[in-house]
Design a protein around this motif. Sequence first.
Motif, PDB file in Angstrom:
ATOM      1  N   LEU A 108       0.789  -0.668  -0.448  1.00 36.42           N
ATOM      2  CA  LEU A 108      -0.202  -0.253  -0.311  1.00 36.42           C
ATOM      3  C   LEU A 108       0.765   1.411  -0.174  1.00 36.42           C
ATOM      4  N   GLU A 109       2.145   1.251   0.861  1.00 36.77           N
ATOM      5  CA  GLU A 109       2.837   2.687   0.747  1.00 36.77           C
ATOM      6  C   GLU A 109       3.508   2.631  -0.541  1.00 36.77           C
ATOM      7  N   LEU A 110       3.978   1.344  -1.247  1.00 38.46           N
ATOM      8  CA  LEU A 110       4.536   1.629  -2.478  1.00 38.46           C
ATOM      9  C   LEU A 110       3.278   2.162  -3.791  1.00 38.46           C
ATOM     10  N   ALA A 111       2.164   1.656  -3.340  1.00 47.51           N
ATOM     11  CA  ALA A 111       1.008   2.357  -4.256  1.00 47.51           C
ATOM     12  C   ALA A 111       0.910   3.787  -3.991  1.00 47.51           C
ATOM     13  N   LYS A 112       1.078   4.385  -2.894  1.00 50.09           N
ATOM     14  CA  LYS A 112       0.400   5.471  -2.798  1.00 50.09           C
ATOM     15  C   LYS A 112       1.417   6.127  -3.960  1.00 50.09           C
ATOM     16  N   ILE A 113       3.200   6.008  -3.695  1.00 55.02           N
ATOM     17  CA  ILE A 113       3.908   6.544  -3.377  1.00 55.02           C
ATOM     18  C   ILE A 113       3.927   6.913  -5.238  1.00 55.02           C
ATOM     19  N   LEU A 114       3.815   4.740  -6.300  1.00 56.74           N
ATOM     20  CA  LEU A 114       3.308   5.192  -7.367  1.00 56.74           C
ATOM     21  C   LEU A 114       2.309   5.926  -8.384  1.00 56.74           C
ATOM     22  N   ARG A 115       1.716   5.798  -7.120  1.00 59.56           N
ATOM     23  CA  ARG A 115       0.264   6.447  -7.654  1.00 59.56           C
ATOM     24  C   ARG A 115      -0.986   5.557  -8.565  1.00 59.56           C
ATOM     25  N   VAL A 116      -0.836   4.270  -7.850  1.00 56.39           N
ATOM     26  CA  VAL A 116      -1.711   3.134  -8.182  1.00 56.39           C
ATOM     27  C   VAL A 116      -2.640   2.387  -7.232  1.00 56.39           C
ATOM     28  N   SER A 117      -3.207   1.068  -7.568  1.00 55.77           N
ATOM     29  CA  SER A 117      -4.123   0.459  -6.897  1.00 55.77           C
ATOM     30  C   SER A 117      -2.954  -0.475  -5.685  1.00 55.77           C
ATOM     31  N   SER A 118      -3.479  -0.088  -4.557  1.00 58.65           N
ATOM     32  CA  SER A 118      -2.351  -1.739  -3.925  1.00 58.65           C
ATOM     33  C   SER A 118      -2.505  -3.044  -4.716  1.00 58.65           C
ATOM     34  N   ALA A 119      -3.528  -3.332  -5.274  1.00 60.82           N
ATOM     35  CA  ALA A 119      -4.057  -4.762  -5.981  1.00 60.82           C
ATOM     36  C   ALA A 119      -2.589  -4.938  -7.416  1.00 60.82           C
ATOM     37  N   GLN A 120      -2.767  -3.226  -7.720  1.00 61.36           N
ATOM     38  CA  GLN A 120      -1.628  -3.313  -8.871  1.00 61.36           C
ATOM     39  C   GLN A 120      -0.284  -3.424  -8.659  1.00 61.36           C
ATOM     40  N   VAL A 121       0.080  -3.283  -7.221  1.00 65.89           N
ATOM     41  CA  VAL A 121       1.078  -3.753  -6.843  1.00 65.89           C
ATOM     42  C   VAL A 121       1.829  -4.876  -6.801  1.00 65.89           C
ATOM     43  N   ALA A 122       0.548  -5.923  -6.241  1.00 63.18           N
ATOM     44  CA  ALA A 122       0.522  -7.130  -5.835  1.00 63.18           C
ATOM     45  C   ALA A 122       0.481  -7.724  -7.355  1.00 63.18           C
ATOM     46  N   LYS A 123       0.463  -7.612  -7.883  1.00 55.14           N
ATOM     47  CA  LYS A 123      -0.137  -7.516  -9.423  1.00 55.14           C
ATOM     48  C   LYS A 123       1.877  -7.844 -10.398  1.00 55.14           C
ATOM     49  N   TRP A 124       2.086  -6.543  -9.923  1.00 56.34           N
ATOM     50  CA  TRP A 124       2.929  -6.487 -10.376  1.00 56.34           C
ATOM     51  C   TRP A 124       4.015  -7.430  -9.458  1.00 56.34           C
ATOM     52  N   GLU A 125       4.435  -7.592  -9.132  1.00 54.10           N
ATOM     53  CA  GLU A 125       5.221  -8.253  -8.035  1.00 54.10           C
ATOM     54  C   GLU A 125       5.040  -9.736  -8.221  1.00 54.10           C
ATOM     55  N   ARG A 126       3.669 -10.213  -8.463  1.00 52.96           N
ATOM     56  CA  ARG A 126       3.597 -11.886  -9.137  1.00 52.96           C
ATOM     57  C   ARG A 126       3.703 -12.194 -10.251  1.00 52.96           C
ATOM     58  N   ASP A 127       3.455 -10.692 -10.799  1.00 57.49           N
ATOM     59  CA  ASP A 127       3.592 -10.929 -12.760  1.00 57.49           C
ATOM     60  C   ASP A 127       4.570 -10.286 -13.173  1.00 57.49           C
TER      61      ASP A 127
END
Length: 137
Positions: free
Chosen positions: A26-45
């Motif tokens: 969530l903290e990284l998502a706020k920095i990148l201006r995306v959802s935490s779900a997007q960060v999770a997806k990027w981390e998986r894929d």
Amino acid sequence: EHGIVLTTLSEGELAVLRRGAGLTQLELAKILRVSSAQVAKWERDAVPAAVLSLAGALLSRQVATPATDVSGDDIRRIRTQVLKWTQQQLAAELNRDYAAVGQWERGGRRAPGWVLVYLQAVNNGWSRVHSTESNSA
């Protein structure tokens, strides 16, 4: 003996960077201006190289988290004057469709938050060649 194989989940580069910085998704998502779900997806894929490079630069403090007040005219100016790229080159760098860049520039569609952060960082002097490791290329 029973044919059970245990595997360990390998972490992607983005997860390694994020955890190394002591941040939650969530903290990284706020920095990148995306959802935490997007960060999770990027981390998986697969994470786009531009996102990984930007995240590395932001998390290592090579670039400050910029404001994201970037208009379509700003996108065009950064692309043509700072990067000196075509729409196709910017689209390829951001792993986006060529048509999306034109829509962003005309104001027909808003660019994703991380793209705005990326472009603002470039506008502020970030060279984009920073690696995710401690040394830069």
